[in-house]
Scaffold this motif. Structure first.
Motif, PDB file in Angstrom:
ATOM      1  N   UNK A 452       0.848  -1.198   0.000  1.00 21.55           N
ATOM      2  CA  UNK A 452       0.000   0.000   0.000  1.00 21.55           C
ATOM      3  C   UNK A 452       0.884   1.249   0.000  1.00 21.55           C
ATOM      4  N   UNK A 453       1.909   1.205   0.818  1.00 14.61           N
ATOM      5  CA  UNK A 453       2.815   2.354   0.879  1.00 14.61           C
ATOM      6  C   UNK A 453       3.529   2.546  -0.451  1.00 14.61           C
ATOM      7  N   UNK A 454       3.975   1.435  -1.023  1.00 14.57           N
ATOM      8  CA  UNK A 454       4.643   1.529  -2.328  1.00 14.57           C
ATOM      9  C   UNK A 454       3.720   2.229  -3.319  1.00 14.57           C
ATOM     10  N   UNK A 455       2.466   1.889  -3.257  1.00  9.52           N
ATOM     11  CA  UNK A 455       1.543   2.460  -4.243  1.00  9.52           C
ATOM     12  C   UNK A 455       1.264   3.938  -3.964  1.00  9.52           C
ATOM     13  N   UNK A 551       7.934 -17.502  -9.819  1.00 11.00           N
ATOM     14  CA  UNK A 551       8.196 -16.104  -9.497  1.00 11.00           C
ATOM     15  C   UNK A 551       7.039 -15.507  -8.722  1.00 11.00           C
ATOM     16  N   UNK A 552       7.370 -14.497  -7.933  1.00 12.90           N
ATOM     17  CA  UNK A 552       6.332 -13.732  -7.242  1.00 12.90           C
ATOM     18  C   UNK A 552       6.049 -12.495  -8.098  1.00 12.90           C
ATOM     19  N   UNK A 553       4.792 -12.130  -8.196  1.00 14.31           N
ATOM     20  CA  UNK A 553       4.404 -10.971  -9.010  1.00 14.31           C
ATOM     21  C   UNK A 553       3.600  -9.975  -8.199  1.00 14.31           C
ATOM     22  N   UNK A 554       3.884  -8.709  -8.394  1.00 12.94           N
ATOM     23  CA  UNK A 554       3.085  -7.642  -7.796  1.00 12.94           C
ATOM     24  C   UNK A 554       2.872  -6.573  -8.847  1.00 12.94           C
ATOM     25  N   UNK A 555       1.633  -6.136  -8.999  1.00 10.97           N
ATOM     26  CA  UNK A 555       1.399  -4.991  -9.871  1.00 10.97           C
ATOM     27  C   UNK A 555       0.847  -3.845  -9.030  1.00 10.97           C
ATOM     28  N   UNK A 556       1.226  -2.632  -9.405  1.00 12.45           N
ATOM     29  CA  UNK A 556       0.689  -1.431  -8.770  1.00 12.45           C
ATOM     30  C   UNK A 556      -0.026  -0.648  -9.870  1.00 12.45           C
ATOM     31  N   UNK A 557      -1.345  -0.746  -9.928  1.00  7.27           N
ATOM     32  CA  UNK A 557      -2.053  -0.131 -11.058  1.00  7.27           C
ATOM     33  C   UNK A 557      -1.793   1.374 -11.171  1.00  7.27           C
ATOM     34  N   UNK A 558      -1.603   2.027 -10.047  1.00  3.86           N
ATOM     35  CA  UNK A 558      -1.430   3.477 -10.094  1.00  3.86           C
ATOM     36  C   UNK A 558      -0.237   3.880 -10.965  1.00  3.86           C
ATOM     37  N   UNK A 559       0.807   3.086 -10.914  1.00  7.18           N
ATOM     38  CA  UNK A 559       2.008   3.435 -11.681  1.00  7.18           C
ATOM     39  C   UNK A 559       2.215   2.512 -12.876  1.00  7.18           C
ATOM     40  N   UNK A 560       1.276   1.630 -13.091  1.00 15.46           N
ATOM     41  CA  UNK A 560       1.410   0.641 -14.138  1.00 15.46           C
ATOM     42  C   UNK A 560       2.689  -0.195 -13.973  1.00 15.46           C
ATOM     43  N   UNK A 561       3.056  -0.431 -12.729  1.00 12.88           N
ATOM     44  CA  UNK A 561       4.248  -1.248 -12.463  1.00 12.88           C
ATOM     45  C   UNK A 561       3.891  -2.731 -12.421  1.00 12.88           C
TER      46      UNK A 561
END
Ligand SMILES: CC(C)CCC[C@@H](C)[C@H]1CC[C@H]2[C@@H]3CC=C4C[C@@H](O)CC[C@]4(C)[C@H]3CC[C@]12C
Length: 762
Positions: A452-455, A551-561
């Motif tokens: 959450x903080x990352x986002x 692999x582990x995956x995480x997406x942050x929609x706000x930054x399109x990461x």
């Protein structure tokens, strides 16, 4: 189905017959325990053996380097050079009689597993290999017979009412309930059982032509049999290689500022709100970070910036060897001095620790010092999270304490299942904890607030630090969780976890049984998280290495990461004894598949006990920009940066954190919403949680049998199990991955699982 008969509780000496060990036939490494022949009495002291061998690197984990070994009176010591040995600058030593030895003739490998220490060595030639194996065996026997004598002496002393020999307690302790260690031998992946390496007694007669000068008398005319040859070798004092001419290289030349010292000056104060966001008091718990120069405004910040710049420029000058701790006695490996052995595919397969990045930089030895300082600084910080976690409205304890399982012998269970995934080994229920692997996977979201903080973090480099902290946080729980094993999910088992308080919902499913694969997916407003968990095992006799793939995956929609990273090796040291503990080692590379602005490298440092610092559980990381420059550094101890302290009674309750305790809670409101395949509804696990251990044990058998029958019935019909909520596909790199098919929450809402057809698992 686990395909295993449950091993009887209690310890039995494993069978010595190779062909009886069917369980291992499919596996990449055959290993068998052989009796050591310890009954020998009054053994003569075998001769000293010394010389160079290749040793698998602890840093970086792949590749080999040359080290000087000395085997004397059953103790194997090693150092970088012979000179270092004579000066007492040891890198390590172990009692070979307490280690399990495995050998691989083809790759000339000798592996010694002493529980805490795992040495992987390789001889340069078959002759040397043979000599070392013979010598090691002789010293092991000698040391063991010495122990037997001491033991007998102790008994005599007791029967005569004499004083107890002080060393005996030691002796008993070090054997730790593990039967006399023997050697194991194994072969390459292609081999079948019948081709497995012969025991030492059958090693090649070709080995008579040994290189060593002292052994030349053995060469040629006289036909020795192997037994004699072994005896001769074992009695000789052997120096297996002439010491090299002293090199002129100067190690540890003066370094003005060590990077580590610079880092040591950092404390959580430096990570003040302006840099890392006041809303997240948790991050400094994990990370002491190096702030990039433009951000440093405070006087101390400026000072650090200067220091860092000094370090940066010095490391630019010597890109291969970054400055290390200024401690003159600090040992460090220099890339140019290490022989990087071109490992054969077989050997590299054995190493199992392949990664697509090879780095020749060294771990920063003084990080622990920095960590200590940092730790001191947070212990006095008023911002420490309170000892009692915030009220989530969920249960804060379990209905019953975990059973004592210290009496259960794991020997038979593990030896019967050598090479098998631990997840496929059925264990007596007191060895289980009342969570399944699907739930255990969900525990990796315990610190989802980091995502959450990352986002909320605009700066991509700082964002990466939070992602890295999250990647590390998944390992924290391991510290208290080595006494029990999670339940193996039944094929088709599911688990959902809805956390309004944390803003995410998670689903997982056991999608494949052979090999076992658990897939999971979590969504929140701020992030998505998914992975499929599968792993390979390596059992070295006393320790078990778990190599996760996937692999582990995480997406942050706000930054399109879209971040993607691998997992490190987890080693269960002393797996058979109560001194069991977990260590993680290896390198994690985090990439953002949507942007090349930065990458992150995290190193879980393999512990070295000879250093001035104890670097147990140490983690170091760097965030690199596109050009490969370090933008942030961070580090800490994976077990320490835990944001909530463990619940007071965690030892009684399986070592669970509060989050873990909440995992299997089943409320009346939730019950009708769950599919009947949800782990919470698995009756044997529930019984264990309630402390009904015996009933649970019986039921577990039934459930496993039921799974077996279902599989048989399916294969008879030529059908294959199709997972319900995940689908198999290939990722951008061509790897097989399991992704959510997006149906779970829809069905749950409408028509609801009550109105659908569901698998009947238990
Ligand atoms: C013999 C028994 C009682 C010993 C206890 C075994 C325990 C410690 C083992 C069994 C299965 C193991 C887990 C299997 C898979 C993973 C995924 C990996 O990415 C991190 C480690 C982790 C989470 C392991 C931690 C240790 C573990 C829980």
């Amino acid at each position: 189905m686990s395909g295993l008969d449950k091993a009887p509780v209690g310890w039995h000496k494993p069978s010595h017959s190779r062909s009886s060990s069917t369980a291992s036939s499919r596996h990449s490494r055959q290993m068998e325990m052989c009796a050591g022949g310890d009954s020998l009495q009054d053994m003569a002291l075998p001769g000293i053996c010394e010389g160079y061998l290749m040793k698998k690197r602890k840093w970086p984990l792949n590749g080999w380097h040359k080290r000087y070994f000395v085997l004397d009176k059953g103790i194997l010591k090693y150092a970088k050079t012979q000179h270092d040995i004579s000066k007492g600058k040891l890198h390590g030593s172990l009692d070979v009689s307490l280690a399990v030895m495995s050998i691989n003739k083809k790759s000339k490998r000798i592996d010694l597993d002493a529980g805490d220490n795992l040495y992987h060595m390789m001889a340069k030639s078959y002759d040397l290999f043979y000599i070392w194996v013979t010598k090691l065996s002789a010293h092991r026997m000698y040391k063991k017979s010495e122990a037997v004598h001491m033991h007998n002496g102790f008994l005599q002393a007791l029967s005569h009412g004499g004083n107890v020999l002080p060393s005996v307690a030691n002796l008993m302790q070090r054997n730790g309930g593990v039967p006399d260690s023997s050697y194991a031998y194994y072969e390459s992946s292609a081999s079948t059982l019948n081709e497995a390496a012969p025991p030492v007694a059958e090693l090649p007669t070709a080995s008579r032509g040994v290189n060593s000068k002292k052994l030349q008398s053995l060469d040629g005319s006289q036909p020795f049999n192997n037994g004699e040859l072994q005896r001769i070798i074992s009695m000789q004092n052997l120096t297996l290689e002439k010491p090299k001419k002293k090199s002129n290289k100067m190690w540890g030349h003066s370094r003005t500022l060590s990077r580590v010292e610079a880092l040591g000056m950092l404390s959580s104060n430096h990570l003040s709100a302006s840099h890392l966001g006041a809303s997240v008091p948790s991050i400094p718990d994990y990370v002491y970070s190096q702030i990039s120069p433009p951000n440093a405004t405070s006087p101390e910040g400026k000072k650090i910036t200067q220091d860092i710049c000094a370090v940066r420029s010095s490391s630019r000058h010597s890109s291969r060897r970054a400055p290390s701790v200024a401690d003159s006695s600090a040992e460090y490996f220099d890339a140019s001095d290490n022989i990087l052995c071109e490992t054969s595919s077989e050997a590299s397969d054995e190493s199992g620790l392949s990664g697509d990045t090879t780095s020749n930089s060294e771990p920063e030895e003084g990080h622990a010092t920095a960590t200590l300082k940092y730790r001191a600084s947070i212990s006095s910080s008023p911002n420490m999270p309170s000892a009692v976690p915030t009220d989530t409205g969920r249960r804060t304890t379990l209905p019953a304490p975990g059973p004592d399982n210290s009496h259960i012998g794991l020997m038979t269970i593990l030896y019967n299942n050598i090479g098998k995934d631990l997840s496929r080994v059925s264990m007596p229920i007191p060895l289980n904890e009342p969570v399944s692997l699907l739930q255990r996977l969900c525990e990796e979201l315990e610190y989802s607030d980091l995502l959450d903080t990352a986002s909320r973090t605009e700066d991509p480099y700082q964002r990466m630090v939070y992602i890295a902290a999250f990647a590390i946080s998944g390992y924290a729980t391991a510290r208290f969780r080595n006494r029990y094993k999670p339940f193996n999910p039944i094929l088709g088992e599911t688990f959902e976890c809805v956390r309004e308080d944390r803003g995410f919902r998670y689903i997982s499913e056991q999608v494949c049984h052979h090999p076992p694969i658990s897939a999971c997916h979590a969504d929140s407003e701020n992030f998505s998280f998914w992975q499929d968990q599968r792993w390979k095992n390596k059992f070295w006799g006393k320790s078990l290495e778990i190599m996760p793939t996937g692999m582990v995956n995480v997406t942050l929609p706000k930054f399109n990461d879209h971040y993607e990273w691998n997992k490190v090796v987890t080693c269960i040291h002393n797996v058979l004894s109560q001194q069991r503990y977990l260590e993680h080692y290896g390198e994690v590379i985090i990439r953002n598949l949507k942007s090349t602005v930065c990458t992150c490298k995290i190193t879980f440092v393999k512990s070295r006990y000879w250093g001035s610092d104890s670097n147990m559980n140490e983690v170091q990381g760097t965030v690199l920009d596109q050009a490969g420059n370090v933008v942030h550094r961070f580090g800490g101890l994976w077990h320490e940066g835990i944001f909530y302290p463990q619940p007071k009674d965690h030892f009684t309750y399986y070592g669970f954190s509060s989050f873990a305790m909440e995992m299997n809670e089943l409320t009346p409101e939730l019950k009708p919403l769950l599919p009947p395949t949800d782990t919470r509804l698995r009756p044997d696990q529930r019984m264990l949680e309630e402390g009904r251990v015996d009933e649970a044990d019986k039921l577990k058998d039934d459930i496993e049998n039921k799974q077996r029958d279902r599989r048989k019935a399916m294969s008879k019909k030529g059908e294959e199990h199709i997972p319900r909520f995940f689908r198999k596909t290939l990722d951008a790199a061509g790897r097989e991955v399991w992704l959510s098919n997006g149906t779970y929450w829809k069905i749950r809402e409408n028509p609801g699982f009550m109105h659908t057809e569901n698998l009947d698992l238990w």
